[in-house]
Design an enzyme around this catalytic site. Sequence first.
Site, mmCIF file in Angstrom:
data_model
loop_
_atom_site.group_PDB
_atom_site.id
_atom_site.type_symbol
_atom_site.label_atom_id
_atom_site.label_comp_id
_atom_site.label_asym_id
_atom_site.label_seq_id
_atom_site.Cartn_x
_atom_site.Cartn_y
_atom_site.Cartn_z
ATOM 1 C CB CYS A 44 -0.881 -0.012 1.241
ATOM 2 S SG CYS A 44 -2.052 1.351 1.337
ATOM 3 C CB SER A 46 -0.517 3.882 3.999
ATOM 4 O OG SER A 46 -1.742 4.238 3.439
ATOM 5 C CG HIS A 49 2.611 8.143 2.803
ATOM 6 N ND1 HIS A 49 2.849 9.175 1.932
ATOM 7 C CD2 HIS A 49 1.470 7.569 2.393
ATOM 8 C CE1 HIS A 49 1.877 9.219 1.040
ATOM 9 N NE2 HIS A 49 1.017 8.251 1.300
ATOM 10 C CG HIS A 77 -1.655 -0.759 6.362
ATOM 11 N ND1 HIS A 77 -0.582 -0.373 5.600
ATOM 12 C CD2 HIS A 77 -2.746 -0.315 5.718
ATOM 13 C CE1 HIS A 77 -1.004 0.302 4.554
ATOM 14 N NE2 HIS A 77 -2.306 0.347 4.583
ATOM 15 C CB CYS A 184 -5.762 -1.326 3.307
ATOM 16 S SG CYS A 184 -5.368 0.435 3.155
HETATM 17 ZN ZN LIG Z 1 -3.338 1.022 3.057
#
Ligand SMILES: [Zn+2]
Length: 386
Positions: A44, A46, A49, A77, A184
């Site tokens: 992902c 995220s 980041h 995640h 997600c």
């Molecule tokens: Zn995610």
Amino acid sequence: MGESRKCRAAVLRAVGAQWQIEELTVDPPVAGEVVVQWKVAGLCHSDEHFVTGDMVPPAEMLEAAGMPPFFPVIAGHEGSGIVVEVGPGVTSVAVGDHVSASFIPSCGRCRYCSSGRQNLCDAGAGAMQNGQIVDGATRHWLNGEPVKLMAKVGTFAEYTCVAEASVIKVDADLPLDAVALVSCGVATGWGSATKRADVRPGDTVVVVGIGGIGINAVQGAAMAGAKRVIAVDPVEFKREKAMEMGATHTFASMEEAFPMVTELTWGQMADKVIMTPGVLYGDMMQLGTALAGKGGTIVVTAIAPITQTESSVNLFELAMYNKEIKGTIFGSLNPRSDIPNLLSLYREGQLKLDELITRRYTLDQINEGYEAMRQGENIRGVIVYE
Ligand SMILES: [Zn+2]
Ligand SMILES: [Zn+2]
């Protein structure tokens, strides 16, 4: 009580570093916890980041708050796996159950869970801090050094010990890569359109940024009956993918989309705008809000730099055109009902999941997978554990 397990994990030790494969020791679960053997982990944006630093609190800020250093971290995640050990008192899953990760835990009892807002569960507090949800203690070690798990899940490891609140039992016959995606990106994008933006039949919807989340906002908007689903992304391959997933028009930029949305809607502009670029910078909100017409809704789904506090929005138009800007986490969905619901839509052939996976990687290829994401080559890359 069981014994500690040793396994492999992808560890990040600094902003700008590469993921390194290290040996992880996972302590046995205490009451309310389970150990999951992860089978599939989604790459992902995220997690990226942490590498760019957009989601890492400045060191001075942590020090001033008396908090330990942010790194090392095991990210991941988005994932699916099999429960291999349960602690005392665990009732919703048993050894051998297939589970989806839920980076938003849901305790079921707090004010938010009990009022249908599991995406805001109090147990999600401190998701980026050290320690376990149930007792704040450390159960994951790198050669004796404590390591934190992203969202207290850490699917970039072969095994992790997580709270029962962080896993959701799924049907054992479902493909585990489909289960991982739903945990997600799919839920966040689909919910951004169907729930947070509340797309209605006949709406004109603009989705800005077609990654693992945006593509599912496109899919959700189309399923909710939008008359026009306008996908905006600079990468041609992503625009083509958006057309396969329900978009009716695509543009390379918001600047290019603006006059065309004006023309298509006879000046009324979009009913719903969903902002999900790779990183949301404040100045992007000016065109983002301008793409919405009178009574329009702008949903902010993307992650913005953690210390950014400025954003350009025409407040006169916001008030006079009765617009609204809404944030969302997890597409404002309830993991315990919506993850099974999305998987049942997939089972019935209504929700496309297999089409979302561009490439599969081993854990050792994680840096290659993220490089492909940076180059815009992947809608979604996944790690498949042996
Ligand atoms: Zn995610
Ligand atoms: Zn809760």
